[in-house]
Scaffold this motif. Sequence first.
Motif, mmCIF file in Angstrom:
data_model
loop_
_atom_site.group_PDB
_atom_site.id
_atom_site.type_symbol
_atom_site.label_atom_id
_atom_site.label_comp_id
_atom_site.label_asym_id
_atom_site.label_seq_id
_atom_site.Cartn_x
_atom_site.Cartn_y
_atom_site.Cartn_z
ATOM 1 N N LYS A 5 28.031 70.266 59.078
ATOM 2 C CA LYS A 5 27.208 70.790 60.170
ATOM 3 C C LYS A 5 27.147 72.316 60.111
ATOM 4 O O LYS A 5 26.089 72.922 60.317
ATOM 5 N N THR A 6 28.264 72.952 59.808
ATOM 6 C CA THR A 6 28.308 74.407 59.702
ATOM 7 C C THR A 6 27.409 74.897 58.565
ATOM 8 O O THR A 6 26.644 75.848 58.733
ATOM 9 N N LEU A 7 27.492 74.251 57.419
ATOM 10 C CA LEU A 7 26.655 74.640 56.285
ATOM 11 C C LEU A 7 25.175 74.393 56.562
ATOM 12 O O LEU A 7 24.324 75.192 56.145
ATOM 13 N N THR A 8 24.865 73.331 57.276
ATOM 14 C CA THR A 8 23.476 73.047 57.633
ATOM 15 C C THR A 8 22.925 74.139 58.535
ATOM 16 O O THR A 8 21.806 74.638 58.321
ATOM 17 N N TRP A 9 23.691 74.525 59.553
ATOM 18 C CA TRP A 9 23.256 75.600 60.448
ATOM 19 C C TRP A 9 23.122 76.922 59.708
ATOM 20 O O TRP A 9 22.187 77.693 59.930
ATOM 21 N N ALA A 10 24.051 77.201 58.815
ATOM 22 C CA ALA A 10 24.002 78.445 58.040
ATOM 23 C C ALA A 10 22.755 78.476 57.158
ATOM 24 O O ALA A 10 22.087 79.511 57.052
ATOM 25 N N ALA A 11 22.427 77.353 56.543
ATOM 26 C CA ALA A 11 21.225 77.283 55.714
ATOM 27 C C ALA A 11 19.970 77.473 56.563
ATOM 28 O O ALA A 11 19.039 78.183 56.151
ATOM 29 N N ALA A 12 19.930 76.867 57.743
ATOM 30 C CA ALA A 12 18.771 77.014 58.626
ATOM 31 C C ALA A 12 18.599 78.463 59.076
ATOM 32 O O ALA A 12 17.482 78.996 59.070
ATOM 33 N N VAL A 13 19.695 79.101 59.430
ATOM 34 C CA VAL A 13 19.632 80.509 59.842
ATOM 35 C C VAL A 13 19.175 81.380 58.681
ATOM 36 O O VAL A 13 18.351 82.281 58.851
ATOM 37 N N PHE A 14 19.654 81.109 57.481
ATOM 38 C CA PHE A 14 19.242 81.875 56.307
ATOM 39 C C PHE A 14 17.748 81.713 56.043
ATOM 40 O O PHE A 14 17.060 82.693 55.748
ATOM 41 N N VAL A 15 17.234 80.499 56.150
ATOM 42 C CA VAL A 15 15.800 80.261 55.917
ATOM 43 C C VAL A 15 14.966 81.028 56.936
ATOM 44 O O VAL A 15 13.980 81.679 56.579
ATOM 45 N N VAL A 16 15.358 80.980 58.197
ATOM 46 C CA VAL A 16 14.621 81.716 59.234
ATOM 47 C C VAL A 16 14.674 83.215 58.948
ATOM 48 O O VAL A 16 13.652 83.911 59.019
ATOM 49 N N TRP A 17 15.842 83.726 58.594
ATOM 50 C CA TRP A 17 15.969 85.155 58.278
ATOM 51 C C TRP A 17 15.116 85.520 57.070
ATOM 52 O O TRP A 17 14.412 86.528 57.072
ATOM 53 N N PHE A 18 15.154 84.686 56.036
ATOM 54 C CA PHE A 18 14.419 84.949 54.799
ATOM 55 C C PHE A 18 12.920 85.006 55.060
ATOM 56 O O PHE A 18 12.224 85.902 54.586
ATOM 57 N N VAL A 19 12.413 84.064 55.844
ATOM 58 C CA VAL A 19 10.981 84.041 56.153
ATOM 59 C C VAL A 19 10.603 85.213 57.058
ATOM 60 O O VAL A 19 9.554 85.832 56.879
ATOM 61 N N ALA A 20 11.457 85.548 58.004
ATOM 62 C CA ALA A 20 11.140 86.610 58.954
ATOM 63 C C ALA A 20 11.168 87.997 58.310
ATOM 64 O O ALA A 20 10.315 88.835 58.607
ATOM 65 N N PHE A 21 12.130 88.251 57.452
ATOM 66 C CA PHE A 21 12.308 89.593 56.913
ATOM 67 C C PHE A 21 11.825 89.761 55.479
ATOM 68 O O PHE A 21 11.707 90.891 55.007
ATOM 69 N N ARG A 22 11.554 88.674 54.772
ATOM 70 C CA ARG A 22 11.055 88.733 53.399
ATOM 71 C C ARG A 22 9.933 87.714 53.211
ATOM 72 O O ARG A 22 10.046 86.795 52.392
ATOM 73 N N PRO A 23 8.836 87.817 53.963
ATOM 74 C CA PRO A 23 7.799 86.787 53.888
ATOM 75 C C PRO A 23 7.144 86.670 52.514
ATOM 76 O O PRO A 23 6.818 85.560 52.078
ATOM 77 N N ASP A 24 6.969 87.792 51.801
ATOM 78 C CA ASP A 24 6.373 87.718 50.469
ATOM 79 C C ASP A 24 7.274 86.960 49.499
ATOM 80 O O ASP A 24 6.813 86.104 48.743
ATOM 81 N N SER A 25 8.546 87.270 49.529
ATOM 82 C CA SER A 25 9.495 86.578 48.655
ATOM 83 C C SER A 25 9.604 85.103 49.027
ATOM 84 O O SER A 25 9.688 84.242 48.147
#
Length: 53
Positions: A5-25
Motif C-alpha cells: 500500500k505504501t509503494l502504491t501511494w508513493a507511485a501515485a504521488v510520483f506520477v502526479v508530481w511528474f505530470v504536474a511539474f514535467r508535462p513534456d517529459s
Amino acid sequence: MTLKKTLTWAAAVFVVWFVAFRPDSAAKVVRGIADLIGHVGTGFGDFFTRLIA
C-alpha cells in the motif's frame, strides 16, 4: 500500512508530481509506452498472419 500500500501511494504521488511539474517529459514517456505497445501488437499480428498463411 503495508509495504504494498505504501509503494502504491508513493507511485501515485510520483506520477502526479511528474505530470504536474514535467508535462513534456511525462508526455514523452506515455508516447514511448504507447509506441512500444503498438510495436508489440504489430509483431504478434505479423506472427499470427505468417503462422496461418
